[in-house]
Design an enzyme around this catalytic site. Structure first.
Site, PDB file in Angstrom:
ATOM      1  N   ALA A  30       0.838  -1.204   0.000  1.00  0.00           N
ATOM      2  CA  ALA A  30       0.000   0.000   0.000  1.00  0.00           C
ATOM      3  C   ALA A  30       0.873   1.254   0.000  1.00  0.00           C
ATOM      4  CB  ALA A  30      -0.914  -0.012   1.217  1.00  0.00           C
ATOM      5  N   GLU A  31       1.915   1.240   0.846  1.00  0.00           N
ATOM      6  CA  GLU A  31       2.786   2.419   0.931  1.00  0.00           C
ATOM      7  C   GLU A  31       3.528   2.627  -0.396  1.00  0.00           C
ATOM      8  OE1 GLU A  31       6.128   4.257   3.947  1.00  0.00           O
ATOM      9  OE2 GLU A  31       5.037   2.469   4.520  1.00  0.00           O
ATOM     10  N   TYR A  32       3.947   1.493  -0.991  1.00  0.00           N
ATOM     11  CA  TYR A  32       4.659   1.562  -2.265  1.00  0.00           C
ATOM     12  C   TYR A  32       3.747   2.157  -3.346  1.00  0.00           C
ATOM     13  CZ  TYR A  32       7.339   0.175  -6.345  1.00  0.00           C
ATOM     14  OH  TYR A  32       8.043   0.201  -7.514  1.00  0.00           O
ATOM     15  N   GLU A 111      30.474 -20.678  -9.791  1.00  0.00           N
ATOM     16  CA  GLU A 111      29.175 -19.985  -9.810  1.00  0.00           C
ATOM     17  C   GLU A 111      28.129 -20.930 -10.385  1.00  0.00           C
ATOM     18  OE1 GLU A 111      29.654 -16.610 -12.402  1.00  0.00           O
ATOM     19  OE2 GLU A 111      31.140 -15.673 -11.093  1.00  0.00           O
ATOM     20  N   LYS A 113      25.522 -22.184 -12.873  1.00  0.00           N
ATOM     21  CA  LYS A 113      25.305 -21.827 -14.280  1.00  0.00           C
ATOM     22  C   LYS A 113      23.812 -21.621 -14.473  1.00  0.00           C
ATOM     23  CE  LYS A 113      26.609 -23.128 -18.966  1.00  0.00           C
ATOM     24  NZ  LYS A 113      25.323 -22.939 -19.606  1.00  0.00           N
ATOM     25  N   ASP A 115      20.258 -20.952 -16.016  1.00  0.00           N
ATOM     26  CA  ASP A 115      19.731 -21.452 -17.280  1.00  0.00           C
ATOM     27  C   ASP A 115      18.759 -20.451 -17.894  1.00  0.00           C
ATOM     28  OD1 ASP A 115      19.468 -23.147 -19.349  1.00  0.00           O
ATOM     29  OD2 ASP A 115      18.272 -24.650 -18.304  1.00  0.00           O
ATOM     30  N   GLU A 171      23.074 -13.166 -16.997  1.00  0.00           N
ATOM     31  CA  GLU A 171      22.024 -14.060 -17.487  1.00  0.00           C
ATOM     32  C   GLU A 171      20.657 -13.493 -17.114  1.00  0.00           C
ATOM     33  OE1 GLU A 171      23.325 -16.462 -19.191  1.00  0.00           O
ATOM     34  OE2 GLU A 171      21.954 -18.174 -19.270  1.00  0.00           O
ATOM     35  N   TYR A 223      27.508 -11.849 -14.427  1.00  0.00           N
ATOM     36  CA  TYR A 223      28.631 -12.766 -14.214  1.00  0.00           C
ATOM     37  C   TYR A 223      29.933 -12.279 -14.835  1.00  0.00           C
ATOM     38  CZ  TYR A 223      26.754 -14.561 -18.685  1.00  0.00           C
ATOM     39  OH  TYR A 223      26.250 -14.678 -19.945  1.00  0.00           O
ATOM     40  N   LYS A 289      35.731 -20.736 -12.785  1.00  0.00           N
ATOM     41  CA  LYS A 289      36.561 -19.707 -13.417  1.00  0.00           C
ATOM     42  C   LYS A 289      37.841 -19.541 -12.611  1.00  0.00           C
ATOM     43  CE  LYS A 289      32.366 -17.267 -14.647  1.00  0.00           C
ATOM     44  NZ  LYS A 289      31.471 -16.137 -14.494  1.00  0.00           N
ATOM     45  N   LYS A 313      28.542 -29.325 -16.792  1.00  0.00           N
ATOM     46  CA  LYS A 313      27.106 -29.466 -16.995  1.00  0.00           C
ATOM     47  C   LYS A 313      26.550 -30.601 -16.126  1.00  0.00           C
ATOM     48  CE  LYS A 313      25.162 -27.554 -20.120  1.00  0.00           C
ATOM     49  NZ  LYS A 313      25.203 -27.120 -21.488  1.00  0.00           N
ATOM     50  N   CYS A 405     -16.215 -39.373 -14.260  1.00  0.00           N
ATOM     51  CA  CYS A 405     -15.044 -39.258 -13.382  1.00  0.00           C
ATOM     52  C   CYS A 405     -14.500 -40.649 -13.017  1.00  0.00           C
ATOM     53  CB  CYS A 405     -15.452 -38.510 -12.117  1.00  0.00           C
ATOM     54  SG  CYS A 405     -14.169 -38.491 -10.869  1.00  0.00           S
ATOM     55  N   CYS A 408     -15.335 -41.021  -8.989  1.00  0.00           N
ATOM     56  CA  CYS A 408     -16.678 -41.072  -8.387  1.00  0.00           C
ATOM     57  C   CYS A 408     -17.777 -41.311  -9.417  1.00  0.00           C
ATOM     58  CB  CYS A 408     -16.969 -39.786  -7.614  1.00  0.00           C
ATOM     59  SG  CYS A 408     -17.242 -38.375  -8.688  1.00  0.00           S
ATOM     60  N   CYS A 423     -14.716 -32.644 -12.981  1.00  0.00           N
ATOM     61  CA  CYS A 423     -15.682 -33.601 -12.451  1.00  0.00           C
ATOM     62  C   CYS A 423     -16.764 -32.810 -11.732  1.00  0.00           C
ATOM     63  CB  CYS A 423     -14.972 -34.535 -11.468  1.00  0.00           C
ATOM     64  SG  CYS A 423     -16.081 -35.331 -10.311  1.00  0.00           S
ATOM     65  N   CYS A 429     -16.867 -36.545  -4.360  1.00  0.00           N
ATOM     66  CA  CYS A 429     -15.754 -37.166  -5.084  1.00  0.00           C
ATOM     67  C   CYS A 429     -14.564 -37.299  -4.133  1.00  0.00           C
ATOM     68  CB  CYS A 429     -15.377 -36.318  -6.291  1.00  0.00           C
ATOM     69  SG  CYS A 429     -14.008 -37.016  -7.217  1.00  0.00           S
TER      70      CYS A 429
HETATM   71  S1  IVH Z   1      30.617 -16.824 -17.789  1.00  0.00           S
HETATM   72  C1  IVH Z   1      33.578 -15.752 -20.949  1.00  0.00           C
HETATM   73  N1  IVH Z   1      29.051 -17.437 -15.768  1.00  0.00           N
HETATM   74  O1  IVH Z   1      26.371 -19.956 -20.021  1.00  0.00           O
HETATM   75  C2  IVH Z   1      32.641 -16.312 -19.971  1.00  0.00           C
HETATM   76  N2  IVH Z   1      28.242 -17.814 -17.983  1.00  0.00           N
HETATM   77  O2  IVH Z   1      27.365 -21.897 -21.955  1.00  0.00           O
HETATM   78  C3  IVH Z   1      31.262 -15.918 -20.232  1.00  0.00           C
HETATM   79  N3  IVH Z   1      25.946 -18.677 -18.065  1.00  0.00           N
HETATM   80  O3  IVH Z   1      26.837 -17.669 -22.645  1.00  0.00           O
HETATM   81  C4  IVH Z   1      30.252 -16.697 -19.490  1.00  0.00           C
HETATM   82  N4  IVH Z   1      25.608 -18.720 -15.886  1.00  0.00           N
HETATM   83  O4  IVH Z   1      24.921 -17.208 -20.983  1.00  0.00           O
HETATM   84  C5  IVH Z   1      29.185 -17.414 -17.119  1.00  0.00           C
HETATM   85  N5  IVH Z   1      27.755 -17.887 -13.895  1.00  0.00           N
HETATM   86  C6  IVH Z   1      27.896 -17.862 -15.234  1.00  0.00           C
HETATM   87  C7  IVH Z   1      26.865 -18.272 -16.092  1.00  0.00           C
HETATM   88  C8  IVH Z   1      27.080 -18.245 -17.471  1.00  0.00           C
HETATM   89  C9  IVH Z   1      25.074 -18.944 -17.086  1.00  0.00           C
HETATM   90  C10 IVH Z   1      25.675 -18.860 -19.515  1.00  0.00           C
HETATM   91  C11 IVH Z   1      26.081 -17.688 -20.367  1.00  0.00           C
HETATM   92  C12 IVH Z   1      27.019 -18.243 -21.389  1.00  0.00           C
HETATM   93  C13 IVH Z   1      26.647 -19.696 -21.387  1.00  0.00           C
HETATM   94  C14 IVH Z   1      27.765 -20.567 -21.900  1.00  0.00           C
END
Ligand code: IVH
Length: 665
Positions: A30-32, A111, A113, A115, A171, A223, A289, A313, A405, A408, A423, A429
């Site tokens: 509400a305040e927002y 980190e 990954k 999706d 991402e 990232y 990394k 992966k 159904c 039942c 149903c 049921c």
């Molecule tokens: S680093 C040069 N960190 O994965 C490095 N990528 O399969 C650039 N992705 O194109 C990517 N989480 O879209 C990095 N923690 C993460 C990530 C990440 C998802 C994706 C990104 C990249 C793809 C490669």
């Protein structure tokens, strides 16, 4: 309090950051809303004031005509993949050999990954300038209009030392809950159902009309950095990420720094695999990394992939199998869901023999018949889905909605204007009654922690509970005499029923399972009427006054409270002592673990003091050693003697992922 224009913009942006980046709301809705309306009014009156960092500037008024091409100043690289621990280790072993050092001395940063899809965002003098997709790595598409609508993307960087140029790469993804919600809505309205959160995110970013992106809950997590012209100097990747967080971006959860020994990679992978299903977003692996930026530069890249980072992966989530049959399950509100019975197949660590098919429209969209070879997909903790037909079966049989159904035998009708069939048996049921009770007791509703699905089904089949009001009539012996139960577990159930009685009006309303009234709708209705008698007395027209309540929901609420059976059930529940505080007030803290003793052991990702505080806030005592009196042991990684003792004594044990999931932490 009278704020000038800049102060108002700054305040709303601060609230947005707290809500969308830190998950820590500072003010009520509400305040927002009040402040936002004041801002819009000021801007309408003084258009000359409107600043580019104003939250009103996130959604453009008109759709774009085409996607413009954008050339990336610094190429957007991809990542090499590793599918096993050995491949991960070998990747860094090779890098270490090139540098003439031991892999165990390489600083690694891991980190999740995420999706979704890669997006780059350009800031000029600290202000959001434009955003683009990766495209082929050299040239992407301008998707500024949609990326600007993402509330976890700052419009202005939060620093006094604004960099001249900063390109933030990361991402864009759709959290699991937002994806489920979007698909549920699409099913109801015969719209497009997305296969997975990644497709939903990509489909949303590629819309011409920014209003669509604004209405869907996308998130952005950075990232890496592309172009940068500023005063700061960085020696580590993790330091650069910390800098981005300080500027107002969201942090990728569960990042870790360690040295690249085989053991450390093993431990990290196990930890992430355990956490995966508890995360609010889909992750399809882990990115490792080398944290040291000078080492990154020394290694460089080869054919579009850096030699200092690799994507580990998770195992494949798709598999091919055969559709053996289709059954129809009757849900809590009577809606029939077709369920695919499959030739069992192993996907991403589990054997799958059932998959959801959503509704009949989905079946025709897939062109699916019994006997076909199909591809199924499993995404995290989401129920497996049928993705497509791979090959039509020789003796393929059409899938037909039954006329009566399966539980039942009442007639089935198609819900007007929707893809769903229902149903007509209502409370007679059995499927609907048992599921209604499960819904009522579930964590998101009354949160009766020790009354799970199995126990409910057992009590229901024995005729001990027929309606939700019967939950409060359960006696110790009703449970203690069931197979596999004892007096202690029976007492735990009764304790958790007792503890669940203190609730909120909106929670209670959602728990009743009124068709069309979910979590959000219940909140709106509770907030508007503030008391149960007022809701029970509300007319169809009164209900239409509630924000976001339309005629279908309004009618459903009126019908529910006019039904004599329902009136009696609600009255019984209130008489049994279910209470709530005012919607605006603080909820009474339920203590579902009152009287229990828990033990924490092993290495946990959640700091020990936080886990202890969480358990204590739920009423448990946290002890240092395991005995017969211990109710549960939470065992982190490398748990030792306490875990062994718990196993010897038959005390309940859960791992950290289960712990986090159980308490929604
Ligand atoms: S680093 C040069 N960190 O994965 C490095 N990528 O399969 C650039 N992705 O194109 C990517 N989480 O879209 C990095 N923690 C993460 C990530 C990440 C998802 C994706 C990104 C990249 C793809 C490669």
């Amino acid at each position: 309090m009278n704020l000038n224009y800049e102060q108002l913009v700054e305040r709303i942006n601060l609230w947005n950051h707290a809500y969308y980046v830190l998950d820590n709301p500072l003010v009520s809705d509400a305040e927002y809303d009040h402040a936002f309306r004041a801002l819009l009014a000021l801007e309408a009156e003084h258009p000359e004031l409107v600043s580019p960092e104003s939250p009103s500037q996130r959604v453009g008024a008109t759709p774009i005509a085409e996607f413009k091409k954008v050339e990336h100043g610094v190429k957007m690289l991809s990542l090499a993949n590793a599918f096993s621990l050995q491949e991960t280790y070998d990747f860094f072993d090779k890098a270490a050999k090139e540098l003439n050092i031991s892999p165990a001395s390489l600083p690694i940063f891991s980190e999740p990954k995420l999706d979704g899809l890669a997006i780059t965002i350009h800031y000029h003098h600290g202000l959001f300038s434009y955003a683009a997709t990766r495209g082929d790595g050299q040239v992407g598409e301008d998707v500024t209009h949609n990326i600007k609508t993402i509330k976890s993307v700052p419009l202005k960087l939060d620093t006094n030392a604004l960099p001249e140029k900063l390109e933030v790469r990361g991402e864009v993804f759709m959290p699991k809950a937002a994806f489920e919600k979007l698909n549920r809505l699409a099913q109801q309205q015969n719209g497009k159902v997305f296969v997975n959160p990644r497709n939903a995110a990509a489909g949303t970013v590629r819309q011409m009309n920014p209003k669509i992106a604004a209405s869907r809950d996308l998130q952005f997590i950075p990232y890496s950095v592309g172009e940068y012209q500023g005063e700061r100097e960085f020696t580590r990747h993790s330091e650069m990420i910390d800098y981005l967080i300080s500027l107002g971006f969201r942090r990728n959860p569960h990042c870790y720094g360690f040295l690249g020994s085989f053991e450390a990679f093993t431990e990290n992978y196990q930890r992430m695999e355990q956490l995966r299903d508890t995360l609010p977003m889909e992750i399809d692996g882990i990115v490792y990394k080398i944290d040291d930026l000078a080492t990154q530069t020394a290694l460089g890249f080869i054919s579009r992939c850096p030699k200092w980072a690799v994507a580990r992966k998770f195992p494949a989530q798709q598999a091919t199998t055969q559709l053996l049959a289709v059954d129809f399950q009757v849900g809590r509100t009577g809606v029939l869901t077709p369920v695919a019975r499959l030739e069992p197949v192993f996907v991403a660590g589990v054997t799958v023999s059932n998959a959801t098919l959503h509704n009949m429209d989905e079946i025709s969209r897939l062109g699916l018949c019994i006997g076909d070879s199909i591809e199924i997909q499993r995404a995290g903790d989401v129920i497996p889905k049928v993705a497509k037909v791979i090959e039509q079966g020789e003796d393929r049989q059409p899938i037909i909605m039954p006329e009566r159904c399966p539980v039942c035998d009442s007639p089935i009708t198609r819900i007007e204007g929707q893809a769903a069939f229902r149903c007509t048996g209502g409370l007679i049921c059995a499927a609907q009654s048992a599921e209604r009770i499960e819904h009522y007791a579930s964590r998101k509703c009354m949160n009766i922690t020790n009354l799970g699905t199995k126990l409910i089904e057992l009590l229901y089949s024995k005729g001990i509970i027929k309606t939700i009001a019967d939950i409060y009539k359960i006696k110790l012996d009703d449970i203690a005499t069931l197979e596999g139960q004892g007096e202690k577990s029976a007492q735990n159930v009764l304790d958790s029923i007792e503890a669940s009685k203190a609730t909120k009006l909106s929670t209670f309303l959602a728990a009743l399972g009124i068709p069309e009234v979910g979590e959000g709708g219940s909140k709106n209705v509770a907030k508007y009427f503030k008391s149960l008698p007022a809701i029970q007395a509300a007319s169809f027209e009164d209900l239409l006054q509630v924000p976001d309540v339309g005629p279908v929901t309004a009618k459903s609420i009126v019908d529910f409270f006019q039904d004599a059976n329902n009136q009696a059930i609600v009255a019984d529940i209130i008489n049994a002592g279910v209470v709530w505080t005012d919607e605006q007030g603080e909820p009474v803290q339920a203590q579902p673990l009152a009287g229990q003793t828990w033990v924490l052991t092993g290495t946990m990702v959640m700091p020990r003091h936080e886990a202890k505080a969480l358990l204590e806030s739920l009423g448990a005592k946290v002890a240092g050693s395991v005995s017969k009196k211990t109710d549960c042991v939470v065992a982190g990684l490398e748990a030792g003697s306490k875990l062994t003792k718990a196993q010897e004594l038959g005390v309940r044990v859960m791992n950290e992922a289960e712990f986090l999931a159980e308490f929604n932490a």
